[in-house]
Enzyme design. Sequence first.
Site, PDB file in Angstrom:
ATOM      1  N   HIS A   1      14.362  15.753   0.403  1.00 19.29           N
ATOM      2  CA  HIS A   1      14.140  14.417  -0.200  1.00 19.29           C
ATOM      3  C   HIS A   1      13.999  13.349   0.883  1.00 19.29           C
ATOM      4  O   HIS A   1      14.315  12.183   0.652  1.00 19.29           O
ATOM      5  CB  HIS A   1      15.265  14.027  -1.155  1.00 19.29           C
ATOM      6  CG  HIS A   1      15.645  15.106  -2.118  1.00 19.29           C
ATOM      7  ND1 HIS A   1      15.040  15.270  -3.334  1.00 19.29           N
ATOM      8  CD2 HIS A   1      16.557  16.121  -2.012  1.00 19.29           C
ATOM      9  CE1 HIS A   1      15.574  16.319  -3.957  1.00 19.29           C
ATOM     10  NE2 HIS A   1      16.486  16.853  -3.158  1.00 19.29           N
TER      11      HIS A   1
ATOM     12  N   SER B   1      -4.591  -1.613  18.335  1.00 23.51           N
ATOM     13  CA  SER B   1      -4.998  -2.552  17.292  1.00 23.51           C
ATOM     14  C   SER B   1      -5.793  -3.672  17.951  1.00 23.51           C
ATOM     15  O   SER B   1      -5.530  -4.036  19.103  1.00 23.51           O
ATOM     16  CB  SER B   1      -3.751  -3.117  16.615  1.00 23.51           C
ATOM     17  OG  SER B   1      -4.017  -4.388  16.067  1.00 23.51           O
TER      18      SER B   1
ATOM     19  N   GLU C   1      -3.692  10.434  10.877  1.00 25.30           N
ATOM     20  CA  GLU C   1      -4.000   9.806   9.589  1.00 25.30           C
ATOM     21  C   GLU C   1      -5.346  10.292   9.054  1.00 25.30           C
ATOM     22  O   GLU C   1      -5.513  10.518   7.849  1.00 25.30           O
ATOM     23  CB  GLU C   1      -4.000   8.285   9.728  1.00 25.30           C
ATOM     24  CG  GLU C   1      -2.596   7.734   9.946  1.00 25.30           C
ATOM     25  CD  GLU C   1      -2.612   6.254  10.313  1.00 25.30           C
ATOM     26  OE1 GLU C   1      -3.250   5.462   9.600  1.00 25.30           O
ATOM     27  OE2 GLU C   1      -1.995   5.893  11.331  1.00 25.30           O
TER      28      GLU C   1
END
Length: 460
Positions: free
Chosen positions: A155, A276, A289
Amino acid sequence: MNLWTGRFKKELSTITNDFNSSIHFDQRMYREDITGSIAHVTMLGKCGIIKESEAQKICLELENILSDLNSGKLLIDTTKEDIHSFIEFELTNRLGDTGKRLHTARSRNDQVALDIKLYLRNQVDEIIALVKKLVSTICNIAKDHTSSVMPGYTHLQRAQPITFAHHLMAYAEMFLRDLSRLSDAKKRLNENPLGAGALAGTTYNIDRTLTSELLGFFCATNNSLDSVSDRDYCLELSSDLSIIAVHLSRFCEEIIMWCSWEFKFIELDDAFSTGSSIMPQKKNPDIAELVRGKSARVIGNTMTLFTMMKALPLAYNKDMQEDKEAVFDTIDTVKMCLISFEPMLATIKVLPDNMRKAAANGFINATDCADYLVKKGLPFRDAYKAVGALVALCSDSGLTLETLPIDKYKSVCADFDDDVYDAISLEKCVNDRKSFGGPAPENVKSQIERVLLAISEGEV
Ligand code: ARG
């Protein structure tokens, strides 16, 4: 001009032509198409269906077409309907009437099934090599971290102590299963549909065993109708590759978490991360990703293939032309993901101190603490309850099981002694988990050896 003139009185509308055409995507099978045609025509010559001399001429010219295409001397004419039509036109342009004999005892229906199988067979081998490389990279990193303690999660909550090697090797097992699925899929790819004709075989005395041998197939397919209707091999490979994509995606998800500031278990190499345009501090896990994102289209392609096939009557239907874009995109995507993921993983910097810190703060030795009492004679349920009370005590006072004083332990259960601290030390918790498959360093070391042996001996 199409292959199927004769009964038509009107020119094809350009709309039909454009909509019908598959050459833009099936041209990548030109090598397989020529290889298949060479086997077919060799067989026609050997069986006396066409003259040996003509068969030889056709083979030679097909070889020339192949090398002209490979060298770029010949460009594929995309006004032709598909790659099969283009190559037959080109052959006939070069050889005249002799070229027109190539398509004797064959249909584009068995031809396209053959081409796809040959193409997929080669691609599966490339993908198997890429997955093996990834597995060996995983093993190499794991070798250095059989004693690097980290929290194991359920979890996404800290659960029990494991090591980084144990965690990585879980992925090695997934990819081993993938390899075994791929080699199993190859068995069914290795049945030759050539000779099934349009759907009902042929009246010519063809030799399907010979073409199977020439093309390296184990055998010829058993039923001509099935041979041209079957796209199971696309569904199967696409499913197998979807499972690989899901495995990669889960791995990427963890890598993304691990390199976040909240975890900082690993750092990505500069060469495999991005920045970035506005935030100077950022170092982003774009590859991970993207691999996670691309798994969506791979799974989507599998859905396309299943949905395309599910209500088709036998035998060939044009719907089946849709198989190629889906399965090709899946192959390209999975290959690209494997090619990008492997060096990203190979260059990660592992930060074992941070993993250990995370493991020390989350009561992940609570089960071991209960097991300590069980070894002293308490039933597990009572031990579980006592440790639950200890965890509550710690939480209230901002302590951990390691820092909780012995008198507090004793206040909950008289069976606790000073040796409890040793029993719950993270190293001991990991080292004692010697059950087969568990995280004890010697277990994981032998797992790594087994896995490396399996991929090097071609067992999978
Ligand atoms: N381009 C077709 C395909 O990809 C080849 C088979 C054509 N057969 C036919 N009966 N129209 O499926």
